[in-house]
Design a protein around this motif. Sequence first.
Motif, mmCIF file in Angstrom:
data_model
loop_
_atom_site.group_PDB
_atom_site.id
_atom_site.type_symbol
_atom_site.label_atom_id
_atom_site.label_comp_id
_atom_site.label_asym_id
_atom_site.label_seq_id
_atom_site.Cartn_x
_atom_site.Cartn_y
_atom_site.Cartn_z
ATOM 1 N N HIS A 1 13.181 0.123 -4.784
ATOM 2 C CA HIS A 1 14.556 -0.251 -5.110
ATOM 3 C C HIS A 1 15.376 -0.566 -3.858
ATOM 4 N N ASN A 2 14.711 -1.039 -2.833
ATOM 5 C CA ASN A 2 15.357 -1.572 -1.632
ATOM 6 C C ASN A 2 14.308 -2.391 -0.897
ATOM 7 N N GLY A 3 14.480 -3.710 -0.920
ATOM 8 C CA GLY A 3 13.464 -4.581 -0.352
ATOM 9 C C GLY A 3 13.233 -4.369 1.128
ATOM 10 N N TYR A 4 14.293 -4.006 1.852
ATOM 11 C CA TYR A 4 14.192 -3.838 3.295
ATOM 12 C C TYR A 4 13.416 -2.570 3.644
ATOM 13 N N LEU A 5 13.752 -1.458 2.986
ATOM 14 C CA LEU A 5 12.990 -0.233 3.212
ATOM 15 C C LEU A 5 11.547 -0.391 2.747
ATOM 16 N N ASP A 6 11.356 -1.090 1.640
ATOM 17 C CA ASP A 6 10.003 -1.291 1.136
ATOM 18 C C ASP A 6 9.145 -2.058 2.137
ATOM 19 N N LEU A 7 9.686 -3.148 2.691
ATOM 20 C CA LEU A 7 8.909 -3.905 3.674
ATOM 21 C C LEU A 7 8.685 -3.092 4.941
ATOM 22 N N TRP A 8 9.665 -2.283 5.309
ATOM 23 C CA TRP A 8 9.504 -1.441 6.490
ATOM 24 C C TRP A 8 8.355 -0.450 6.300
ATOM 25 N N THR A 9 8.288 0.181 5.114
ATOM 26 C CA THR A 9 7.202 1.134 4.864
ATOM 27 C C THR A 9 5.844 0.444 4.800
ATOM 28 N N GLN A 10 5.824 -0.840 4.468
ATOM 29 C CA GLN A 10 4.550 -1.557 4.349
ATOM 30 C C GLN A 10 4.124 -2.223 5.654
ATOM 31 N N LEU A 11 5.077 -2.892 6.329
ATOM 32 C CA LEU A 11 4.739 -3.726 7.481
ATOM 33 C C LEU A 11 5.220 -3.160 8.808
ATOM 34 N N GLY A 12 5.949 -2.039 8.775
ATOM 35 C CA GLY A 12 6.482 -1.504 10.012
ATOM 36 C C GLY A 12 7.715 -2.260 10.469
ATOM 37 N N ILE A 13 8.289 -1.813 11.561
ATOM 38 C CA ILE A 13 9.552 -2.377 12.021
ATOM 39 C C ILE A 13 9.418 -3.838 12.432
ATOM 40 N N PHE A 14 8.311 -4.202 13.065
ATOM 41 C CA PHE A 14 8.142 -5.586 13.498
ATOM 42 C C PHE A 14 7.941 -6.518 12.305
ATOM 43 N N GLY A 15 7.229 -6.050 11.309
ATOM 44 C CA GLY A 15 7.060 -6.845 10.096
ATOM 45 C C GLY A 15 8.366 -7.024 9.353
ATOM 46 N N LEU A 16 9.182 -5.967 9.308
ATOM 47 C CA LEU A 16 10.483 -6.061 8.650
ATOM 48 C C LEU A 16 11.378 -7.081 9.352
ATOM 49 N N LEU A 17 11.469 -7.000 10.667
ATOM 50 C CA LEU A 17 12.314 -7.934 11.420
ATOM 51 C C LEU A 17 11.818 -9.373 11.257
ATOM 52 N N PRO B 1 -4.425 7.489 -5.510
ATOM 53 C CA PRO B 1 -4.242 8.788 -4.843
ATOM 54 C C PRO B 1 -3.892 8.681 -3.363
ATOM 55 N N VAL B 2 -4.240 7.566 -2.713
ATOM 56 C CA VAL B 2 -3.985 7.434 -1.273
ATOM 57 C C VAL B 2 -2.576 6.939 -0.967
ATOM 58 N N SER B 3 -1.775 6.662 -1.988
ATOM 59 C CA SER B 3 -0.415 6.170 -1.759
ATOM 60 C C SER B 3 0.402 7.186 -0.964
ATOM 61 N N SER C 1 0.793 -1.231 0.000
ATOM 62 C CA SER C 1 0.000 0.000 0.000
ATOM 63 C C SER C 1 0.824 1.278 0.000
ATOM 64 N N PHE C 2 2.142 1.183 -0.147
ATOM 65 C CA PHE C 2 2.949 2.404 -0.136
ATOM 66 C C PHE C 2 3.103 2.991 -1.534
ATOM 67 N N TRP C 3 3.470 2.158 -2.487
ATOM 68 C CA TRP C 3 3.678 2.615 -3.867
ATOM 69 C C TRP C 3 2.481 2.245 -4.727
#
Length: 448
Positions: A339-355, A319-321, A313-315
């Motif tokens: 263009h960075n899988g780690y930052l992308d998951l962080w923006t989507q799932l938050g820090i706990f989802g990324l870890l 219009p709500v992106s 839901s980030f990219w």
Amino acid sequence: MTAKRGSRKIIDISLDQLRYWLLVGAFVLLILVSATQIKSIPPSATEYTAQFGAGNALRQGLYSLCVGMVLIASRPVKIGWRLVAIPPTILLLLAFCVASIGWSDAPSVAVRRLILTVMIIWTVFRCVDELGYRRAMDYMVATLLVLLFINYAYVASTPAAIHQGGDATDPGLAGDWHGLIPHKNDTGPVLAETIILLAFGCGRLTMVWRLAMLLASGYFLYRTHSKTSLGLVFVGLATGLAYLRYRPAYRALLIPVLMLGGAVAAYAAITYVPMLLDSLDSSETAFTGRIQIWRTMTAYLREHWVFGAGFGSFWDAGPVSPANVYGRSWVSAMVSQGHNGYLDLWTQLGIFGLLLAVAVLFVIPGGRLLIATMPSKYHAAAAAALLIFLMGHNLTETTMMARDTFGNLMLAFAIAVIQNLARKSPTPGPRAFRVRNAAKGDRSTRNG
């Protein structure tokens, strides 16, 4: 009575063969569609601009066909819970993705993207579970070599297989080969992964043919000028070679070191990456524009670092992106991934989802490779090399948990192979193949 039993046996063997080749056909089709990312017939270039959450009906239809073929071949009533195939750790990650849809501003887009992601992951795990690690890797290599020949033929037959100087988005691409695959940054990883599999003995090739295919893959990779893949393929090969020298007896010392190193890396990433990006060149073209893309994500993370925007839901979610709010105009208009899988998951799932994702996709499979004694060390080395390659590749591209990208497929494939190897008793082929190969004294069926 004897005649009837004989005819029934022939029918059973034929059905086993039919299911087997149906499964193989689905696996091969899945690989080809994901690698080429076709948008039409004949294939056309992928559009690297925002599509406002719209999917592609052709690819979705082909993936649905693959799922249907695998379901038929799997005999779901007979195998029961084995139909799930996906390990509990990845199911937990997928459950977290489902939960994140609850706070998404574009839930319909998120649901579609999550369904496609699950379809790819499940199909790969089910195919590897049924074929076994050895045959699955053999078919993967065979399919990638067919794609290599097609890419060479495409380059020889049309200028469209080579990036032209008129590319307005990036004139620096002029002269780079991409073949049938739409972009050289997508072609590079496919070739690098082909080289890794060939280098560690996957695929039923003689030494002469193996060397010839390695040279052909290496030359095409060089002509793509995909710097990330060119560098990481050597990292992957070095990892595989190091794994061949590794002994599981070292596990008592290695696990605490890995845990400590992972904790330090995670802390450093959370604390220093946003600061580092702020201090880098703020020009529009720095690092082929990636700096501006990453700054968009870190600006969002300063305010939403705990939960993120929700899966997918980030990219490119309309219009709500959040990218429309936190990014420059050209970023929100042209970019559909960070263009960075780690930052992308962080923006989507938050820090706990990324870890959770890093642990499930890299740490646990890697630890399994290091702890268990594998029945085939060369296949395990290939899986380790793929895992490290994909870990590094996600620093400059987003593929992990990214729907039907080939990197996501290959990550699922590497984890599925590791899981199958760790069982030490991979699922054999259909009865017809077991009987025929046993008569020849072929030991490969007992090793997957």
